[in-house]
Design a protein around this motif. Sequence first.
Motif, short mmCIF file in Angstrom:
data_model
loop_
_atom_site.label_atom_id
_atom_site.label_comp_id
_atom_site.label_asym_id
_atom_site.label_seq_id
_atom_site.Cartn_x
_atom_site.Cartn_y
_atom_site.Cartn_z
N GLU A 43 0.95 -1.13 0.01
CA GLU A 43 0.15 0.02 -0.05
C GLU A 43 0.85 1.39 0.04
OE1 GLU A 43 -3.41 -0.09 -0.03
OE2 GLU A 43 -3.40 -2.12 -0.21
N ASP A 44 0.40 2.35 -0.61
CA ASP A 44 1.22 3.44 -0.58
C ASP A 44 1.63 4.07 0.70
OD1 ASP A 44 1.29 3.41 -3.36
OD2 ASP A 44 -0.54 4.75 -3.61
N ASP A 45 0.80 4.16 1.72
CA ASP A 45 1.11 4.38 2.75
C ASP A 45 2.17 3.83 3.73
OD1 ASP A 45 -0.83 2.54 3.21
OD2 ASP A 45 -1.61 3.35 5.20
N VAL A 46 1.95 2.34 3.34
CA VAL A 46 3.16 1.54 4.13
C VAL A 46 4.43 1.92 3.49
CG1 VAL A 46 3.94 -0.68 4.34
CG2 VAL A 46 1.60 -0.33 4.67
N LEU A 47 4.58 2.01 1.98
CA LEU A 47 5.70 2.25 1.36
C LEU A 47 6.28 3.70 1.87
CD1 LEU A 47 7.54 1.96 -1.10
CD2 LEU A 47 6.18 3.18 -2.57
N GLU A 48 5.39 4.63 1.95
CA GLU A 48 5.71 5.95 2.37
C GLU A 48 6.43 6.02 3.89
OE1 GLU A 48 2.51 8.50 2.01
OE2 GLU A 48 2.34 8.34 -0.41
N GLN A 49 5.91 5.07 4.88
CA GLN A 49 6.32 5.03 6.15
C GLN A 49 7.69 4.31 6.29
OE1 GLN A 49 5.05 6.05 8.96
NE2 GLN A 49 6.74 5.00 10.06
N ILE A 50 7.99 3.30 5.35
CA ILE A 50 9.28 2.69 5.21
C ILE A 50 10.00 3.55 4.64
CG2 ILE A 50 10.59 0.89 4.02
CD1 ILE A 50 7.87 -0.90 4.25
N GLU A 51 9.78 4.16 3.53
CA GLU A 51 10.83 5.19 3.07
C GLU A 51 11.21 6.46 4.14
OE1 GLU A 51 11.83 7.87 -0.90
OE2 GLU A 51 9.65 7.35 -0.40
N SER A 52 10.08 6.90 4.90
CA SER A 52 10.46 7.76 5.84
C SER A 52 11.06 7.24 7.03
CB SER A 52 9.16 8.26 6.59
OG SER A 52 9.22 9.24 7.62
N GLU A 53 11.16 6.05 7.62
CA GLU A 53 12.11 5.44 8.69
C GLU A 53 13.56 5.10 7.94
OE1 GLU A 53 10.13 1.94 10.00
OE2 GLU A 53 8.40 2.99 10.59
N LEU A 54 13.42 4.88 6.66
CA LEU A 54 14.90 4.85 6.14
C LEU A 54 15.65 6.02 5.85
CD1 LEU A 54 14.18 2.30 3.49
CD2 LEU A 54 15.39 1.66 5.15
N GLN A 55 15.00 7.08 5.51
CA GLN A 55 15.49 8.31 5.38
C GLN A 55 16.04 8.91 6.90
OE1 GLN A 55 16.21 9.72 2.59
NE2 GLN A 55 14.97 8.83 1.14
#
Length: 171
Positions: A43-55
């Motif tokens: 899901e887009d929101d899960v993808l964005e959450q992972i990206e945010s945590e990685l960044q």
Amino acid sequence: MALCVGVAVAGTLVYFLVRGEEAATYEFPGEHHVIIYLDRDIEDDVLEQIESELQEHPLAEQVQFESQAEAYERFKDTFESQPDLVDRVDAETLPSAFRVKLTDGDRSEEFIQEFEEAEGVYQITDLMELYRRYEPACIAFEEKGVSPAEGDTESILVEIEQACEQFRVGF
């Protein structure tokens, strides 16, 4: 005569010491230390959450997202010499991924543990662990000119040669 032998022996020792020094300082050639493959139906929101945590992660120096289409292009380039394999795969088959360069590649296991059970993460590849496993063999094989026999497709030499090639091209 003894002087010539002494000089030859000393020169040989210096050569092997210098070669040993080069081998000991061989550096990871890839651009990324870890690849985080994502679920295909993320899901887009899960993808964005992972990206945010990685960044925001203190060990993440660089985070690059690779879409399924980009993964497919990389796959085609990697396996261009095997057209039958390329024909059996399409972009939807491959997962999107985050390619992560760490500030300290020696801490890749620690980094992976934080993300391996995260929602949306399918699998994580630790390129640093693979590198630590194959790097001594790559150096030794290159120095000695060791390679698989012609037609050999199954030995450990083939596996090592393929891994060494992947390190050269940077995964």
